[in-house]
Design a protein around this motif. Structure first.
Motif, short mmCIF file in Angstrom:
data_model
loop_
_atom_site.label_atom_id
_atom_site.label_comp_id
_atom_site.label_asym_id
_atom_site.label_seq_id
_atom_site.Cartn_x
_atom_site.Cartn_y
_atom_site.Cartn_z
N SER A 5 42.09 9.92 -0.37
CA SER A 5 42.94 10.30 -1.50
C SER A 5 42.23 10.16 -2.83
O SER A 5 42.81 10.47 -3.87
N GLU A 18 41.15 7.39 -4.25
CA GLU A 18 41.51 6.17 -4.96
C GLU A 18 40.68 5.01 -4.43
O GLU A 18 41.19 3.97 -4.01
N ALA A 42 45.21 4.19 -13.98
CA ALA A 42 46.47 4.74 -14.49
C ALA A 42 47.61 4.25 -13.61
O ALA A 42 47.42 3.92 -12.44
N GLU A 43 48.80 4.26 -14.23
CA GLU A 43 49.98 3.83 -13.48
C GLU A 43 50.24 4.80 -12.33
O GLU A 43 50.69 4.39 -11.24
N GLU A 44 49.93 6.07 -12.55
CA GLU A 44 50.13 7.04 -11.49
C GLU A 44 49.27 6.73 -10.29
O GLU A 44 49.68 6.94 -9.13
N ALA A 45 48.07 6.23 -10.52
CA ALA A 45 47.18 5.88 -9.41
C ALA A 45 47.75 4.72 -8.61
O ALA A 45 47.67 4.69 -7.37
N ARG A 46 48.35 3.77 -9.29
CA ARG A 46 48.96 2.63 -8.58
C ARG A 46 50.10 3.12 -7.70
O ARG A 46 50.23 2.72 -6.53
N ALA A 47 50.95 3.98 -8.27
CA ALA A 47 52.08 4.50 -7.48
C ALA A 47 51.58 5.31 -6.30
O ALA A 47 52.14 5.24 -5.19
N LYS A 48 50.52 6.07 -6.53
CA LYS A 48 49.96 6.89 -5.45
C LYS A 48 49.44 6.01 -4.32
O LYS A 48 49.64 6.31 -3.14
N ARG A 64 40.07 2.31 -18.91
CA ARG A 64 40.70 3.58 -18.62
C ARG A 64 40.32 4.59 -19.71
O ARG A 64 39.86 4.22 -20.77
#
Length: 715
Positions: free
Chosen positions: A56, A58, A78-84, A160
């Motif tokens: 993915s 990550e 990024a926060e999106e990466a954590r959620a992903k 970041r």
């Protein structure tokens, strides 16, 4: 009641103990089996989770398992990466829950990174998106050829804000470009790449320029290309024109300068095909001044259908063939006004060809006028220097133009110097050089200048061909010639019309007065009346009858002055010189007879008469019986001695040629003429006797005259 120890227990008690032992053993087995199964589950879940993270994109995150529970750690960009990551791990079969232990890196705007090289040392600074990126950047930095030390790698800050994509690969690309520079720097700021430094050579500069101005990896763009080209010394630029084609060569200091040069060429030569072969180089004079100097050179090139202009540092060269005199003059004017800080060190523009190639100098009493053509600017300056030296204070008008088609420069210089040196000896005149041949005409300043000019004309310098030399002596008015003869010798003064007349006078005097000293201070001059030389000759011939004697010829008036041996000679001289003068000339005399002198004895008379001349005197005019001037002079002097010697007689002996009756008649006639001359001088006929010739010379006719004592004459 207590049982006996040696007695066996009852059967139920033993059974219970066995059951308990077996149960404990089973529990141990079950627990061991459970632990083994949990470890296998955790390992399997860990492998699948790591594969998912890498797949993915990550890879910054890592997962560990406690049973079926996933514990995620790492620094997220990024926060999106954590959620992903959480969602991805939760989707794995067998995962019960996901425990998020990740942290969020601080964001940096702009996201910058730089690498500066100084020889073998590479200094890194700025931000990296992850520890993995730091590791890869360190490997790429240590792999740069020639780098012996990498500094600042451990001080790179994770943050970041990095542009999307593989940041480490972009850094590695930049380090590859930096590897080509001995010193320099790359800077990444967000998605922009900049590079600066000095290229070691033009080939490296060209490669860097092509690479960085092309597509960059990961969608990056070039923000600044500040690589300086190698220093060029001397800094050369040139443009070569062949009709409507112009080639631009050499170096330009920048892309902006290149554009300015091409624009100047297009404007100066409209419609021309401009071939750009220029290359960037460092070391040019001040940028704005350099472009201004190139523009100046291009404007000169536009005037030449075929030519070249060159800039070498601050020196400008202009070469070519001018199509017209107006364009050549325009180029000459521009040559004297180069841009500030620059100079025209070479001007090799060939002037138009002049046909015919002529050069003239006209001198009047008021000024000197130069016209026609000269072969070069150097020749023009040389002529100007010569004019200042030879004609001080004389106004000069120089109308000459530089042209091709003339003699070689060295020959032209020799001919022009020679012509000016001759003109300096003239009051008025003209020198004309045409077809490699030189002509001079005019009037000399004075007799001395005429003599000097005539001598120079006879011996021109090597390479000078004098075609015509018609320089007149100075105009003399009144035109005077004087001859004086006394006991000290003969003195000539005044003027004669030409060298031929001078030579004729010298020869005549040598014949009339052999052995006498002649001091000739005459000069040559113009303005003599026609027949002047003949009048001089007539006067000189009669001067032999005078002693002392003076001849003065002023224009057409001749005066003879002096003493004659007897009174009758004065009238004879005036008569004879008047008869010999050319038409239009007049003669006058101031002649007095000499004192008679005391009578002489016979012993004194004979030796005195014998000293006058050889026995073959007197001489006669060619083919005539009349004595010539020298013969008359001899007879005059003989008569003077005879008059002082009353006891002497004069013997006249004809000299006939044997066997030639006609010659004998001539001799007799000459004898009669001698007798008549002596009688006119005052010698009584009784004292004159005709006698046979004592010793003759066959082939000649004449009269021998002797003065004898009376007694000897009787015999």
């Amino acid at each position: 009641m207590r049982a006996d120890p040696g007695e066996k227990a009852p059967r139920p008690a033993r059974w219970r103990r066995s059951v308990l032992a077996i149960g404990a053993l089973c529990l141990i087995v079950i627990a061991a089996l459970a632990v083994a199964q949990r470890g296998a589950i955790e390992a399997d879940l860990g492998r699948r989770a790591q594969a998912l993270l890498l797949w993915s994109g990550e890879g910054w995150a890592s997962a560990s398992f406690v049973g079926r529970d996933a514990v995620v750690t790492g620094e997220a960009l990024a926060e999106e990466a954590r959620a992903k990551v959480r969602a991805g791990l939760g989707s794995i079969d067998g995962v019960r829950r996901v425990i998020d232990a990740t942290t969020l890196l601080p964001e940096r705007r702009p996201f910058t990174f730089s690498a500066a090289r100084d020889g073998g040392v590479l200094q890194l600074s700025g931000y990296v998106p992850s520890e993995a990126a730091r590791t890869r950047i360190g490997e790429a930095a240590r792999a740069v050829p020639g780098i012996t030390a990498v500094k600042g790698l451990d001080r790179l800050v994770r943050a970041r804000g990095a542009p999307a994509g593989d940041f480490a690969s972009v850094v590695a690309f930049g380090l590859d470009q930096l590897a080509r520079l001995p010193t320099g720097r790359i800077i990444l700021s967000d998605d922009a790449l900049s590079i600066e430094g000095r290229s070691p050579d033009l080939a490296t500069y060209d490669r860097l320029s092509r690479t960085l101005h092309g597509p960059l990896p990961q969608g990056f763009r070039l923000a600044r290309f500040a690589v300086r080209p190698p220093v060029v010394s001397p800094f050369l630029w040139s443009a070569l024109r062949e009709g409507q084609q112009v080639r631009a060569l050499g170096h330009v200091p920048s892309a902006e300068a290149r554009a300015a040069v091409l624009s100047a060429l297009a404007a100066a030569v409209p419609g021309a095909e401009v071939i750009d072969e220029m290359r960037l180089g460092d070391g040019a004079p001040s940028g704005a001044l350099w472009v201004k100097a190139v523009t100046y050179a291009v404007m000169q090139l536009a005037l030449l259908p075929k030519g070249r202009v060159t800039l070498s540092d601050t020196a400008i060269a202009i070469e070519g063939q001018a199509p017209s005199f107006d364009i050549y003059d325009a180029l000459q004017s521009a040559r004297r006004a180069p841009p500030e800080g620059f100079s025209v060190m070479r001007f090799a523009v060939e002037p138009p060809v002049a046909t015919p190639f002529t050069w003239r100098v006209h001198r009047t009493a008021e000024r000197l006028v130069l016209s026609g053509y000269v072969v070069s600017e150097e020749a023009k300056r040389g002529i100007a220097d010569a004019v200042r030296g030879l004609f001080p204070g004389v106004p000069v008008s120089d109308e000459t133009r530089i042209a091709g088609g003339g003699p070689p420069a060295e020959q032209f210089a020799a001919m022009s110097r020679f012509a000016l040196a001759l003109l300096a000896r003239m009051g008025r005149g003209e020198a004309d050089l045409s077809g490699g041949r030189l002509s001079l005409a005019g009037e000399a300043l004075d007799a001395e200048a005429f003599a000097a000019a005539t001598k120079m004309a006879r011996q021109p310098p090597p390479g000078v061909e004098l075609d015509r030399f018609t320089v007149r002596p100075p105009l003399i008015s009144p035109f005077v010639f004087v001859m004086r003869r006394d006991a000290k010798g003969i003195t000539l003064s005044g003027f004669l019309p030409d060298a031929a007349a001078q030579a004729a006078v010298g020869a005549l005097l040598a014949d009339l007065y052999p052995g006498e000293t002649v001091q000739d201070v005459t000069g040559l001059g113009s303005g003599a009346p026609e027949g002047f030389a003949a009048a001089v000759k007539a006067g000189l011939l009669q001067s032999v009858r005078l002693e002392p004697a003076e001849l003065r010829l002023t224009d057409r008036d001749l005066l003879l002055a002096g003493d004659v041996p007897h009174a009758a000679a004065a009238g004879q001289v005036l008569r004879d010189v008047t008869a010999a003068l050319p038409e239009g000339f007049r003669a006058a005399t101031e002649i007095a007879p000499a004192e008679p002198g005391a009578p002489l004895t016979a012993a004194e008379c004979v030796p005195l008469a014998a000293s006058l001349a050889s026995p073959r005197q007197p001489t006669f005019e060619a083919g005539l019986s009349r004595p010539d001037s020298r013969g008359a002079a001899f007879l005059d002097r003989l008569a003077r001695i005879a008059l002082r010697c009353p006891e002497a007689v004069v013997e006249v002996a004809p000299e006939p040629v044997s066997g030639a009756p006609a010659a004998g008649a001539t001799a007799n006639a000459r004898a009669m003429a001698v007798i008549a001359h002596l009688a006119e001088a005052g010698i009584e006929p009784s004292r004159i006797r005709v006698v046979p010739l004592a010793s003759g010379a066959p082939g000649e006719e004449g009269v021998a005259v002797h003065l004898r004592p009376a007694a000897a004459g009787a015999n």
